[in-house]
Design an enzyme around this catalytic site. Sequence first.
Site, PDB file in Angstrom:
ATOM      1  CB  ALA A  47     -17.987  -4.465 -53.401  1.00  0.00           C
ATOM      2  CE  LYS A 103     -24.449  -2.971 -46.068  1.00  0.00           C
ATOM      3  NZ  LYS A 103     -23.171  -3.709 -46.061  1.00  0.00           N
ATOM      4  CB  VAL A 152     -17.490  -4.316 -41.329  1.00  0.00           C
ATOM      5  CG1 VAL A 152     -18.331  -3.240 -41.946  1.00  0.00           C
ATOM      6  CG2 VAL A 152     -16.030  -3.973 -41.434  1.00  0.00           C
ATOM      7  CB  ILE A 153     -19.672  -9.066 -40.597  1.00  0.00           C
ATOM      8  CG1 ILE A 153     -19.224  -8.973 -42.060  1.00  0.00           C
ATOM      9  CG2 ILE A 153     -20.828 -10.060 -40.443  1.00  0.00           C
ATOM     10  CD1 ILE A 153     -18.827 -10.287 -42.686  1.00  0.00           C
ATOM     11  N   GLY A 210     -13.328 -11.970 -39.861  1.00  0.00           N
ATOM     12  CA  GLY A 210     -12.552 -11.681 -41.048  1.00  0.00           C
ATOM     13  C   GLY A 210     -12.759 -12.730 -42.127  1.00  0.00           C
ATOM     14  CG  HIS A 270     -29.361  26.430 -45.990  1.00  0.00           C
ATOM     15  ND1 HIS A 270     -28.802  25.976 -44.825  1.00  0.00           N
ATOM     16  CD2 HIS A 270     -30.492  27.107 -45.663  1.00  0.00           C
ATOM     17  CE1 HIS A 270     -29.562  26.362 -43.806  1.00  0.00           C
ATOM     18  NE2 HIS A 270     -30.592  27.056 -44.284  1.00  0.00           N
ATOM     19  CD  GLU A 326     -12.475  -7.192 -31.848  1.00  0.00           C
ATOM     20  OE1 GLU A 326     -13.326  -7.436 -32.711  1.00  0.00           O
ATOM     21  OE2 GLU A 326     -11.247  -7.393 -32.023  1.00  0.00           O
TER      22      GLU A 326
HETATM   23  P1  FAD Z   1     -16.376 -12.362 -54.399  1.00  0.00           P
HETATM   24  O1  FAD Z   1     -17.516 -11.420 -54.334  1.00  0.00           O
HETATM   25  O2  FAD Z   1     -16.124 -13.247 -53.247  1.00  0.00           O
HETATM   26  O3  FAD Z   1     -16.618 -13.232 -55.712  1.00  0.00           O
HETATM   27  C1  FAD Z   1     -15.750 -14.247 -56.088  1.00  0.00           C
HETATM   28  C2  FAD Z   1     -16.508 -15.203 -56.968  1.00  0.00           C
HETATM   29  O4  FAD Z   1     -15.600 -16.127 -57.516  1.00  0.00           O
HETATM   30  C3  FAD Z   1     -17.557 -16.021 -56.218  1.00  0.00           C
HETATM   31  O5  FAD Z   1     -18.794 -15.870 -56.855  1.00  0.00           O
HETATM   32  C4  FAD Z   1     -17.052 -17.448 -56.313  1.00  0.00           C
HETATM   33  O6  FAD Z   1     -18.110 -18.396 -56.479  1.00  0.00           O
HETATM   34  C5  FAD Z   1     -16.222 -17.392 -57.571  1.00  0.00           C
HETATM   35  N1  FAD Z   1     -15.170 -18.405 -57.627  1.00  0.00           N
HETATM   36  C6  FAD Z   1     -14.196 -18.643 -56.700  1.00  0.00           C
HETATM   37  N2  FAD Z   1     -13.348 -19.585 -57.143  1.00  0.00           N
HETATM   38  C7  FAD Z   1     -13.812 -19.981 -58.358  1.00  0.00           C
HETATM   39  C8  FAD Z   1     -13.363 -20.916 -59.308  1.00  0.00           C
HETATM   40  N3  FAD Z   1     -12.253 -21.606 -59.123  1.00  0.00           N
HETATM   41  N4  FAD Z   1     -14.097 -21.065 -60.445  1.00  0.00           N
HETATM   42  C9  FAD Z   1     -15.223 -20.344 -60.659  1.00  0.00           C
HETATM   43  N5  FAD Z   1     -15.669 -19.428 -59.810  1.00  0.00           N
HETATM   44  C10 FAD Z   1     -14.973 -19.232 -58.675  1.00  0.00           C
HETATM   45  N6  FAD Z   1     -18.021  -4.599 -49.345  1.00  0.00           N
HETATM   46  C11 FAD Z   1     -18.353  -3.324 -49.599  1.00  0.00           C
HETATM   47  O7  FAD Z   1     -17.620  -2.643 -50.322  1.00  0.00           O
HETATM   48  N7  FAD Z   1     -19.498  -2.768 -49.092  1.00  0.00           N
HETATM   49  C12 FAD Z   1     -20.328  -3.458 -48.289  1.00  0.00           C
HETATM   50  O8  FAD Z   1     -21.350  -2.933 -47.845  1.00  0.00           O
HETATM   51  C13 FAD Z   1     -19.999  -4.808 -47.991  1.00  0.00           C
HETATM   52  N8  FAD Z   1     -20.807  -5.542 -47.214  1.00  0.00           N
HETATM   53  C14 FAD Z   1     -20.484  -6.850 -46.967  1.00  0.00           C
HETATM   54  C15 FAD Z   1     -21.323  -7.582 -46.139  1.00  0.00           C
HETATM   55  C16 FAD Z   1     -21.030  -8.902 -45.854  1.00  0.00           C
HETATM   56  C17 FAD Z   1     -21.951  -9.695 -44.965  1.00  0.00           C
HETATM   57  C18 FAD Z   1     -19.875  -9.512 -46.434  1.00  0.00           C
HETATM   58  C19 FAD Z   1     -19.556 -10.964 -46.180  1.00  0.00           C
HETATM   59  C20 FAD Z   1     -19.025  -8.781 -47.256  1.00  0.00           C
HETATM   60  C21 FAD Z   1     -19.323  -7.438 -47.521  1.00  0.00           C
HETATM   61  N9  FAD Z   1     -18.489  -6.656 -48.312  1.00  0.00           N
HETATM   62  C22 FAD Z   1     -18.813  -5.351 -48.557  1.00  0.00           C
HETATM   63  C23 FAD Z   1     -17.272  -7.205 -48.916  1.00  0.00           C
HETATM   64  C24 FAD Z   1     -17.521  -7.590 -50.381  1.00  0.00           C
HETATM   65  O9  FAD Z   1     -18.568  -8.530 -50.437  1.00  0.00           O
HETATM   66  C25 FAD Z   1     -16.268  -8.165 -51.004  1.00  0.00           C
HETATM   67  O10 FAD Z   1     -15.202  -7.246 -50.848  1.00  0.00           O
HETATM   68  C26 FAD Z   1     -16.493  -8.421 -52.486  1.00  0.00           C
HETATM   69  O11 FAD Z   1     -17.538  -9.337 -52.695  1.00  0.00           O
HETATM   70  C27 FAD Z   1     -15.215  -8.962 -53.139  1.00  0.00           C
HETATM   71  O12 FAD Z   1     -15.440  -9.121 -54.495  1.00  0.00           O
HETATM   72  P2  FAD Z   1     -14.646 -10.202 -55.346  1.00  0.00           P
HETATM   73  O13 FAD Z   1     -15.211 -10.125 -56.716  1.00  0.00           O
HETATM   74  O14 FAD Z   1     -13.191 -10.042 -55.152  1.00  0.00           O
HETATM   75  O15 FAD Z   1     -15.005 -11.607 -54.678  1.00  0.00           O
HETATM   76  P1  NAI Z   2     -13.396  -7.529 -39.827  1.00  0.00           P
HETATM   77  O1  NAI Z   2     -11.977  -7.683 -40.178  1.00  0.00           O
HETATM   78  O2  NAI Z   2     -14.094  -6.270 -40.148  1.00  0.00           O
HETATM   79  O3  NAI Z   2     -13.604  -7.767 -38.266  1.00  0.00           O
HETATM   80  C1  NAI Z   2     -13.225  -8.945 -37.634  1.00  0.00           C
HETATM   81  C2  NAI Z   2     -13.088  -8.668 -36.167  1.00  0.00           C
HETATM   82  O4  NAI Z   2     -12.951  -9.899 -35.490  1.00  0.00           O
HETATM   83  C3  NAI Z   2     -11.847  -7.839 -35.825  1.00  0.00           C
HETATM   84  O5  NAI Z   2     -12.204  -6.769 -34.998  1.00  0.00           O
HETATM   85  C4  NAI Z   2     -10.927  -8.846 -35.147  1.00  0.00           C
HETATM   86  O6  NAI Z   2     -10.087  -8.258 -34.187  1.00  0.00           O
HETATM   87  C5  NAI Z   2     -11.929  -9.780 -34.519  1.00  0.00           C
HETATM   88  N1  NAI Z   2     -11.426 -11.119 -34.249  1.00  0.00           N
HETATM   89  C6  NAI Z   2     -10.600 -11.873 -35.007  1.00  0.00           C
HETATM   90  N2  NAI Z   2     -10.376 -13.066 -34.423  1.00  0.00           N
HETATM   91  C7  NAI Z   2     -11.092 -13.078 -33.279  1.00  0.00           C
HETATM   92  C8  NAI Z   2     -11.286 -14.032 -32.239  1.00  0.00           C
HETATM   93  N3  NAI Z   2     -10.705 -15.236 -32.285  1.00  0.00           N
HETATM   94  N4  NAI Z   2     -12.078 -13.700 -31.192  1.00  0.00           N
HETATM   95  C9  NAI Z   2     -12.687 -12.485 -31.136  1.00  0.00           C
HETATM   96  N5  NAI Z   2     -12.529 -11.547 -32.091  1.00  0.00           N
HETATM   97  C10 NAI Z   2     -11.757 -11.836 -33.150  1.00  0.00           C
HETATM   98  O7  NAI Z   2     -14.111  -8.793 -40.490  1.00  0.00           O
HETATM   99  P2  NAI Z   2     -15.646  -9.144 -40.693  1.00  0.00           P
HETATM  100  O8  NAI Z   2     -16.503  -8.317 -39.828  1.00  0.00           O
HETATM  101  O9  NAI Z   2     -15.711 -10.618 -40.612  1.00  0.00           O
HETATM  102  O10 NAI Z   2     -15.898  -8.713 -42.180  1.00  0.00           O
HETATM  103  C11 NAI Z   2     -15.074  -9.258 -43.212  1.00  0.00           C
HETATM  104  C12 NAI Z   2     -14.779  -8.236 -44.254  1.00  0.00           C
HETATM  105  O11 NAI Z   2     -15.919  -8.033 -45.074  1.00  0.00           O
HETATM  106  C13 NAI Z   2     -14.440  -6.865 -43.698  1.00  0.00           C
HETATM  107  O12 NAI Z   2     -13.080  -6.765 -43.377  1.00  0.00           O
HETATM  108  C14 NAI Z   2     -14.774  -5.970 -44.826  1.00  0.00           C
HETATM  109  O13 NAI Z   2     -13.691  -5.886 -45.698  1.00  0.00           O
HETATM  110  C15 NAI Z   2     -15.928  -6.692 -45.512  1.00  0.00           C
HETATM  111  N6  NAI Z   2     -17.199  -6.063 -45.130  1.00  0.00           N
HETATM  112  C16 NAI Z   2     -17.408  -4.773 -45.511  1.00  0.00           C
HETATM  113  C17 NAI Z   2     -18.570  -4.133 -45.176  1.00  0.00           C
HETATM  114  C18 NAI Z   2     -18.742  -2.713 -45.580  1.00  0.00           C
HETATM  115  O14 NAI Z   2     -17.959  -2.232 -46.381  1.00  0.00           O
HETATM  116  N7  NAI Z   2     -19.741  -2.006 -45.075  1.00  0.00           N
HETATM  117  C19 NAI Z   2     -19.634  -4.800 -44.425  1.00  0.00           C
HETATM  118  C20 NAI Z   2     -19.282  -6.145 -44.038  1.00  0.00           C
HETATM  119  C21 NAI Z   2     -18.115  -6.741 -44.405  1.00  0.00           C
END
Ligand code: FAD
Ligand code: NAI
Length: 476
Positions: A331, A58, A193-194, A282, A455, A213
Amino acid sequence: MARAFDVVVIGAGPAGYIAAIRSAQLGLSTACIEKWRTPDGQYALGGTCLNVGCIPSKALLESSENYERARHKLQAHGVTLSGVSFDLQVMLARKNQIVRKMASGIAGLFKKNKVTWLQGHGQFVSGGTTWKLEVEGEHGSEAIEASHVVVATGSRARHLPDVPVDNKIICDNEGALEFDSVPERLGIIGAGVIGLELGSVWRRLGSKVHILEALPDFLGAADEAIAQEAWKIFTREGELAIELGVNVASIAKGKAGVSVAYKCADGKAATLACDRLIVSIGRVPNTEGLGADKIGLKIDAKGFIEVDKNCRAGLPRVYAIGDVVRGPMLAHKGEDEGVMVAEIIAGQHGHVNYDAIPWVMYTMPEIAWVGKTEQQLKSEGIAYRSGRFPFAYNGRALGRDESEGFIKILADAATDRILGVHAIGSLASELIAEAVVAIEFGASSEDIARICHAHPSLSEVMREAALAVDQRSLNG
Ligand code: FAD
Ligand code: NAI
């Protein structure tokens, strides 16, 4: 003697650190094990979300949008700028500083709430009247005991088989947030999404972005009308090139970048040549090295820990939350599960309403929704009425010069209870909060229509969409 805690949380992402803080607030002695290390080797809290996910993405979306505004959008306001440029290193440093600030904020919250942070890798060793765990850290291993364990180990990027990610040229989310220069040609696998968020960042900074895709439909999880509008906007000339229904055959890294061979939807063979490639197809849950087999913790065919609706993991006093269990990988979903399990452990009645979890995509315009899509209602045979209102008729949206998109409200045909709200438009991420409250409280579309909205504000579009359910919009 091993240190013993009422609650041990494994993982300090948004699910785990919130579970730990809430447990401690409720008077339980709590430890949280976290192994994450920053590139300079420091242990850090916050998980994927803070370190390589929600927060840094973000920050870059905001910086790149500011550049886009300065270059293309301010002229309409009569503001002319010349020689607009950007410094990528400053953008990246700003992002990293936000991450550092928030990570130290969580460390401060742990201190304030008396949560013990155990640095290192945590795993189950055995069960019994208490759970025995081991933490393997920088200075060796420590045995600890816990009455209750909350597994919050999160997820990691899914990679393509036989395509090694080096996070320099072929990247997952981690490398894609750290490019040291703007690639001229950026390839992305996966239009989820990513792909869309990070594709937008680098496109705004100058990359030619081409997304491949696999699915034939764009944004299959979103409401169809929203997906259609998003497609129209995101794929305009000079924006994102997105190809649907492709089948990636092979990926080769060479001196000149990356070459992706694939089959198009019509079966023709094609090649995408790019300087860098993001693989965003994913995420997969983290359960390796957790000792799950030692205690009989069940993991399903897709790698998720099996849980019931209250995140109980089928063993006494063991819970699992966040990305490592079923449900959307978001998250705030994990955070709410963290609060729920802490309250249940403390003898309270924690719950999560999975029907009221908002989704947001931070593209421009933003996409946000909560509840059912129109296609879900149709397939479930639920009779509904629909109201839709465009941002183009809203004075605030016009003033902001962000008047694309609409809000659509779906309400039960018989009771008028709101079943789904779908938005594409300016600050949809903020506007959706009203819809989440409405769904949580079982509101009708008439309730929203009768509530006074300031408004001029974007929130008036929500009210007009509610009025439109009854075909009585006042301003359109
Ligand atoms: P994580 O955040 O993955 O945290 C798990 C933690 O556990 C990690 O720090 C890891 O090091 C630790 N861990 C794992 N195994 C062990 C172990 N055995 N011992 C000790 N520590 C361990 N979600 C949103 O809602 N809004 C967004 O805008 C958004 N943007 C995203 C953008 C990107 C690029 C990505 C990749 C994801 C995004 N997400 C977003 C998804 C979001 O990041 C995840 O849904 C969220 O982080 C999940 O939280 P969690 O606590 O389950 O796991
Ligand atoms: P995603 O599930 O959003 O999208 C993955 C896309 O890849 C899908 O459209 C799928 O059909 C496609 N795909 C899968 N295999 C493929 C292949 N072999 N070739 C071509 N396309 C293929 O997963 P993404 O974008 O990796 O994000 C992971 C997760 O992180 C999201 O599902 C979401 O939960 C979280 N996230 C949330 C955000 C938010 O809340 N704003 C921002 C970024 C990530």
